[in-house]
Design a protein around this motif. Structure first.
Motif, PDB file in Angstrom:
ATOM      1  N   LEU A 169     -22.800 -52.977 -65.006  1.00 52.98           N
ATOM      2  CA  LEU A 169     -23.870 -51.967 -65.107  1.00 52.98           C
ATOM      3  C   LEU A 169     -25.037 -52.259 -64.169  1.00 52.98           C
ATOM      4  O   LEU A 169     -26.136 -51.731 -64.350  1.00 52.98           O
ATOM      5  N   GLY A 170     -24.826 -53.132 -63.192  1.00 52.99           N
ATOM      6  CA  GLY A 170     -25.972 -53.571 -62.411  1.00 52.99           C
ATOM      7  C   GLY A 170     -26.234 -52.749 -61.165  1.00 52.99           C
ATOM      8  O   GLY A 170     -25.378 -51.959 -60.756  1.00 52.99           O
ATOM      9  N   PRO A 171     -27.372 -52.931 -60.530  1.00 60.03           N
ATOM     10  CA  PRO A 171     -28.512 -53.677 -61.062  1.00 60.03           C
ATOM     11  C   PRO A 171     -29.119 -52.921 -62.243  1.00 60.03           C
ATOM     12  O   PRO A 171     -29.498 -51.750 -62.098  1.00 60.03           O
ATOM     13  N   LEU A 172     -29.232 -53.590 -63.384  1.00 59.36           N
ATOM     14  CA  LEU A 172     -29.678 -52.909 -64.611  1.00 59.36           C
ATOM     15  C   LEU A 172     -31.064 -52.289 -64.454  1.00 59.36           C
ATOM     16  O   LEU A 172     -31.325 -51.193 -64.939  1.00 59.36           O
ATOM     17  N   HIS A 173     -31.965 -53.022 -63.773  1.00 56.22           N
ATOM     18  CA  HIS A 173     -33.333 -52.486 -63.652  1.00 56.22           C
ATOM     19  C   HIS A 173     -33.333 -51.201 -62.828  1.00 56.22           C
ATOM     20  O   HIS A 173     -34.132 -50.296 -63.063  1.00 56.22           O
ATOM     21  N   ALA A 174     -32.380 -51.113 -61.870  1.00 60.78           N
ATOM     22  CA  ALA A 174     -32.311 -49.922 -61.022  1.00 60.78           C
ATOM     23  C   ALA A 174     -31.576 -48.791 -61.733  1.00 60.78           C
ATOM     24  O   ALA A 174     -31.934 -47.614 -61.608  1.00 60.78           O
ATOM     25  N   LEU A 175     -30.553 -49.144 -62.513  1.00 59.69           N
ATOM     26  CA  LEU A 175     -29.830 -48.131 -63.287  1.00 59.69           C
ATOM     27  C   LEU A 175     -30.797 -47.473 -64.279  1.00 59.69           C
ATOM     28  O   LEU A 175     -30.765 -46.265 -64.512  1.00 59.69           O
ATOM     29  N   LEU A 176     -31.685 -48.301 -64.828  1.00 55.57           N
ATOM     30  CA  LEU A 176     -32.688 -47.780 -65.769  1.00 55.57           C
ATOM     31  C   LEU A 176     -33.566 -46.730 -65.082  1.00 55.57           C
ATOM     32  O   LEU A 176     -33.804 -45.651 -65.614  1.00 55.57           O
ATOM     33  N   LYS A 177     -34.002 -47.071 -63.888  1.00 54.35           N
ATOM     34  CA  LYS A 177     -34.861 -46.113 -63.164  1.00 54.35           C
ATOM     35  C   LYS A 177     -34.077 -44.860 -62.799  1.00 54.35           C
ATOM     36  O   LYS A 177     -34.581 -43.745 -62.887  1.00 54.35           O
ATOM     37  N   SER A 178     -32.818 -45.046 -62.405  1.00 58.54           N
ATOM     38  CA  SER A 178     -32.008 -43.903 -62.002  1.00 58.54           C
ATOM     39  C   SER A 178     -31.719 -42.977 -63.196  1.00 58.54           C
ATOM     40  O   SER A 178     -31.752 -41.757 -63.075  1.00 58.54           O
ATOM     41  N   ARG A 179     -31.476 -43.567 -64.372  1.00 55.20           N
ATOM     42  CA  ARG A 179     -31.119 -42.752 -65.539  1.00 55.20           C
ATOM     43  C   ARG A 179     -32.340 -42.222 -66.284  1.00 55.20           C
ATOM     44  O   ARG A 179     -32.336 -41.107 -66.786  1.00 55.20           O
ATOM     45  N   VAL A 180     -33.343 -43.081 -66.415  1.00 50.68           N
ATOM     46  CA  VAL A 180     -34.441 -42.760 -67.333  1.00 50.68           C
ATOM     47  C   VAL A 180     -35.683 -42.298 -66.582  1.00 50.68           C
ATOM     48  O   VAL A 180     -36.545 -41.650 -67.143  1.00 50.68           O
TER      49      VAL A 180
ATOM     50  N   ASP B  42     -38.900 -43.461 -63.551  1.00 49.52           N
ATOM     51  CA  ASP B  42     -39.714 -44.666 -63.415  1.00 49.52           C
ATOM     52  C   ASP B  42     -41.127 -44.476 -63.935  1.00 49.52           C
ATOM     53  O   ASP B  42     -42.082 -45.030 -63.406  1.00 49.52           O
ATOM     54  N   ASP B  43     -41.254 -43.693 -65.012  1.00 47.83           N
ATOM     55  CA  ASP B  43     -42.594 -43.526 -65.585  1.00 47.83           C
ATOM     56  C   ASP B  43     -43.035 -44.764 -66.366  1.00 47.83           C
ATOM     57  O   ASP B  43     -44.220 -44.970 -66.593  1.00 47.83           O
ATOM     58  N   LEU B  44     -42.089 -45.617 -66.771  1.00 47.88           N
ATOM     59  CA  LEU B  44     -42.471 -46.858 -67.453  1.00 47.88           C
ATOM     60  C   LEU B  44     -42.379 -48.001 -66.453  1.00 47.88           C
ATOM     61  O   LEU B  44     -41.362 -48.165 -65.793  1.00 47.88           O
ATOM     62  N   SER B  45     -43.421 -48.812 -66.379  1.00 51.87           N
ATOM     63  CA  SER B  45     -43.380 -49.897 -65.399  1.00 51.87           C
ATOM     64  C   SER B  45     -42.460 -51.008 -65.897  1.00 51.87           C
ATOM     65  O   SER B  45     -42.222 -51.169 -67.094  1.00 51.87           O
ATOM     66  N   SER B  46     -41.953 -51.818 -64.955  1.00 46.11           N
ATOM     67  CA  SER B  46     -41.087 -52.932 -65.333  1.00 46.11           C
ATOM     68  C   SER B  46     -41.859 -53.951 -66.169  1.00 46.11           C
ATOM     69  O   SER B  46     -41.270 -54.801 -66.831  1.00 46.11           O
ATOM     70  N   SER B  47     -43.188 -53.854 -66.156  1.00 44.14           N
ATOM     71  CA  SER B  47     -44.013 -54.812 -66.900  1.00 44.14           C
ATOM     72  C   SER B  47     -43.777 -54.754 -68.404  1.00 44.14           C
ATOM     73  O   SER B  47     -44.175 -55.685 -69.116  1.00 44.14           O
ATOM     74  N   VAL B  48     -43.138 -53.680 -68.908  1.00 40.13           N
ATOM     75  CA  VAL B  48     -42.955 -53.593 -70.364  1.00 40.13           C
ATOM     76  C   VAL B  48     -42.139 -54.750 -70.910  1.00 40.13           C
ATOM     77  O   VAL B  48     -42.228 -55.078 -72.086  1.00 40.13           O
ATOM     78  N   SER B  49     -41.339 -55.398 -70.057  1.00 38.88           N
ATOM     79  CA  SER B  49     -40.535 -56.511 -70.570  1.00 38.88           C
ATOM     80  C   SER B  49     -41.165 -57.871 -70.263  1.00 38.88           C
ATOM     81  O   SER B  49     -40.612 -58.904 -70.616  1.00 38.88           O
TER      82      SER B  49
ATOM     83  N   TYR C 139     -51.781 -66.235 -50.947  1.00 36.19           N
ATOM     84  CA  TYR C 139     -52.276 -65.753 -52.241  1.00 36.19           C
ATOM     85  C   TYR C 139     -51.426 -66.445 -53.299  1.00 36.19           C
ATOM     86  O   TYR C 139     -50.198 -66.351 -53.276  1.00 36.19           O
ATOM     87  N   ILE C 140     -52.089 -67.181 -54.195  1.00 31.41           N
ATOM     88  CA  ILE C 140     -51.354 -67.844 -55.268  1.00 31.41           C
ATOM     89  C   ILE C 140     -51.678 -67.141 -56.583  1.00 31.41           C
ATOM     90  O   ILE C 140     -52.852 -66.916 -56.898  1.00 31.41           O
ATOM     91  N   ALA C 141     -50.639 -66.770 -57.318  1.00 32.94           N
ATOM     92  CA  ALA C 141     -50.836 -66.057 -58.589  1.00 32.94           C
ATOM     93  C   ALA C 141     -50.051 -66.767 -59.680  1.00 32.94           C
ATOM     94  O   ALA C 141     -49.077 -67.464 -59.398  1.00 32.94           O
ATOM     95  N   GLU C 142     -50.470 -66.564 -60.931  1.00 36.17           N
ATOM     96  CA  GLU C 142     -49.722 -67.193 -62.046  1.00 36.17           C
ATOM     97  C   GLU C 142     -48.480 -66.404 -62.422  1.00 36.17           C
ATOM     98  O   GLU C 142     -47.506 -66.929 -62.935  1.00 36.17           O
ATOM     99  N   TRP C 143     -48.516 -65.100 -62.220  1.00 39.32           N
ATOM    100  CA  TRP C 143     -47.382 -64.237 -62.575  1.00 39.32           C
ATOM    101  C   TRP C 143     -47.654 -62.890 -61.914  1.00 39.32           C
ATOM    102  O   TRP C 143     -48.797 -62.436 -61.907  1.00 39.32           O
ATOM    103  N   VAL C 144     -46.659 -62.263 -61.343  1.00 38.58           N
ATOM    104  CA  VAL C 144     -46.886 -61.002 -60.623  1.00 38.58           C
ATOM    105  C   VAL C 144     -45.866 -59.956 -61.080  1.00 38.58           C
ATOM    106  O   VAL C 144     -44.856 -60.309 -61.690  1.00 38.58           O
ATOM    107  N   PRO C 145     -46.114 -58.681 -60.762  1.00 47.50           N
ATOM    108  CA  PRO C 145     -45.075 -57.666 -61.046  1.00 47.50           C
ATOM    109  C   PRO C 145     -43.984 -57.793 -59.973  1.00 47.50           C
ATOM    110  O   PRO C 145     -44.051 -57.146 -58.927  1.00 47.50           O
TER     111      PRO C 145
END
Ligand code: UDX
Length: 487
Positions: A257-268, A270-277, A359-365
């Motif tokens: 089913l991959g890439p799952l993150h892309a299948l999600l955008k294709s099916r559902v 991209d109004d929800l950001s990947s940040s929800v997880s 640029y050093i960050a602790e966590w990014v999107p």
């Protein structure tokens, strides 16, 4: 009984059980959304700490009324991040504390008339199936006992999964444990990757004695997963044409089913950001910094959610990056330094070089970063989510694997798919500088890599499009879950 209720009562209700770590929760939550989008009820069962983090954000529940978040105790310290050495402890805790509670929950959810659990707005049908993370195999016993079919989502790559599956054969043939220290010794007996792997490319636990608890943990998982009804992979058919048929010789039903993150955008959409997880707070200011950089000039450095560095490694990496002269965005998690190696004064040349072009960050999107036009290369630990996100974004990779499946993935990136360079087992500043330059600077090598990753990015787009393999396989999975024929 209303029609809506009758429909709802006959729909599938699937419990998803992720392993409690970011790299496992993200793909499981993508799957959850894809199933809910198709009208399936999903109970997403996380350990208490992760449950609190996930449900702080209301966007998912608002978007998917059939998504139910539930929690289960695991008796682990709230901020305990899994490591290869703690896997055995986590697994013991899950077995002793979580397993009996899971049994009670499955019995409750499977009861047709149980009212206590059901949502007030939408009636939730009885549980029809469980989808576990492929290393949560203790749940197979429970599901079997309660009489509920069980599937597994394997969050690692298909190629590393296949390597795992062949480890008992390697032991039987005397190739494991290693007979000497030659890590470049070829491993020729894994079907589908005969001329590819060396000892150093086998999953990292193969470097342990075979009576080590972590080695035993993986052997147990390899054995147990043969009992599930089907396995879901976060890959697409055109990426693994040599390996998927091999897996099919031992596992009768697989869904890619991959890439799952892309299948999600294709099916559902991209109004929800990947940040929800995301289980961590994202520093979004890095996006403005990227906006200020030239197209294709930045190397993005991220080692996922679990990798640890010693202070020596951190400084070697940092010097190498600065000496390469390339702009960089580097994720340095607050828990990335190995314990006992806390921050000391940073050499002034690193401070200055970072101010100038870093640029050093602790966590990014991360998905958004990889899609940014300024990013021209991705230095990754070769975690499978990062790798497939990099493929989707069409970004050449530099690999520095650390754990488990990452050793296999990085070999495939470097020599199998030829979409990057594999730097495994070295981390001195001059190698880093040389490899970063090779990845980022114009030349035949970069051109070949870029062509290859661009080709796979296109194939990935096809896979998640309406007539693509992952899209169709999702349809099939949904149909099978609704018809309750994945037994
Ligand atoms: C691990 C394994 O390495 C992986 O192969 C396995 O499938 C799951 O467990 P992890 O080491 O965390 O996971 O790496 P990876 O699989 O790459 O997952 C990290 C996730 O965190 C990715 O989805 C990445 O996009 C995300 N991430 C990372 C961020 O969102 N922001 C960051 O700053 C860094």
């Amino acid at each position: 009984m209303s029609t809506e209720m009758e429909e709802s009562e006959s729909a599938a209700h699937v419990l998803l059980l992720p392993f409690p770590a970011q790299g496992h929760i993200t793909p499981m939550l993508s799957l959850a959304q894809l199933l809910c989008h198709a009208g399936i009820h999903v109970t997403f069962l996380s350990t208490e700490h992760n449950h609190r983090l996930l449900t702080q954000r209301r966007a998912l529940s608002a978007r998917f009324p059939t998504l139910h978040f539930e929690s289960i105790p695991d008796a682990l310290p709230p901020d305990q991040a899994p490591t290869i050495h703690s896997l055995h402890d986590i697994s013991s805790s899950l077995r002793s504390v979580t397993k009996p509670l899971l049994r009670d929950l499955l019995i409750t959810l499977a009861k047709k008339d149980d009212e206590s659990y059901r949502s007030t707005t939408i009636r939730c049908p009885p549980l029809s199936c469980v989808i576990i993370d492929g290393i949560m195999c203790f749940a197979i016993d429970v599901a079997e006992e309660v009489g509920i079919p069980v599937l597994a989502l394997r969050t690692v790559s298909a190629c590393s999964f296949w390597c795992y599956s062949c480890i008992p054969d390697l032991i039987q043939q005397g190739q494991l444990p290693f007979q000497d220290q030659d890590m470049d010794h070829p491993i020729r007996d894994i079907p589908g990757m005969e001329a590819l792997l060396r000892r150093r490319d086998l999953p990292s636990f193969c470097r342990m004695p075979i009576d080590h608890p972590s080695f035993k943990f993986f052997m147990e998982q390899i054995e147990a997963i043969t009992r599930v009804s089907a396995i879901i992979f976060n890959t697409f058919d055109d990426l693994d044409p040599l390996i998927l048929p091999q897996i099919a010789t031992r596992f009768h039903k697989i869904y890619t089913l991959g890439p799952l993150h892309a299948l999600l955008k294709s099916r559902v959409g991209d109004d929800l950001s990947s940040s929800v997880s995301s289980l961590r707070h994202e520093d979004r200011r890095c996006m403005a910094w990227l906006d200020s950089q030239q197209s294709g000039s930045v190397i993005f450095v991220s080692f996922g959610s679990l990798a640890k560095l010693s202070r020596v490694q951190l400084l070697e990496f940092w010097h190498g990056l600065i000496n390469s002269g390339k702009p960089f965005l580097w994720v340095v998690r607050s828990d990335m330094l190995s314990s006992g190696q806390e921050e000391r004064a940073t050499p002034v040349e690193l401070e200055d070089g970072t101010k100038e072009r870093g640029y050093i960050a602790e966590w990014v999107p991360q998905e958004e970063v990889l899609a940014h036009k300024a990013v021209g290369g991705f230095w990754t630990h070769s975690g499978w989510n990062s790798t497939i996100e990099g493929i989707w974004a069409g970004v050449p990779m530099l690999c520095w694997p650390q754990l488990v499946d990452q050793q296999v993935n990085s070999r495939w990136v470097g020599e199998g798919w030829k979409i990057g360079l594999d730097m495994k087992d070295t981390c001195d500043r001059s190698t880093v500088e040389k490899m970063v330059r090779a990845l980022m600077e114009e030349g035949d090598q970069r051109e070949q890599i870029f062509k290859s990753v661009d080709n796979f990015a296109k194939l990935a787009r096809h896979a998640v499009s309406e007539d693509g393999s992952s899209y169709k396989n999702l349809e099939k999975l949904i149909e099978d879950l609704n018809e309750k024929i994945v037994m």
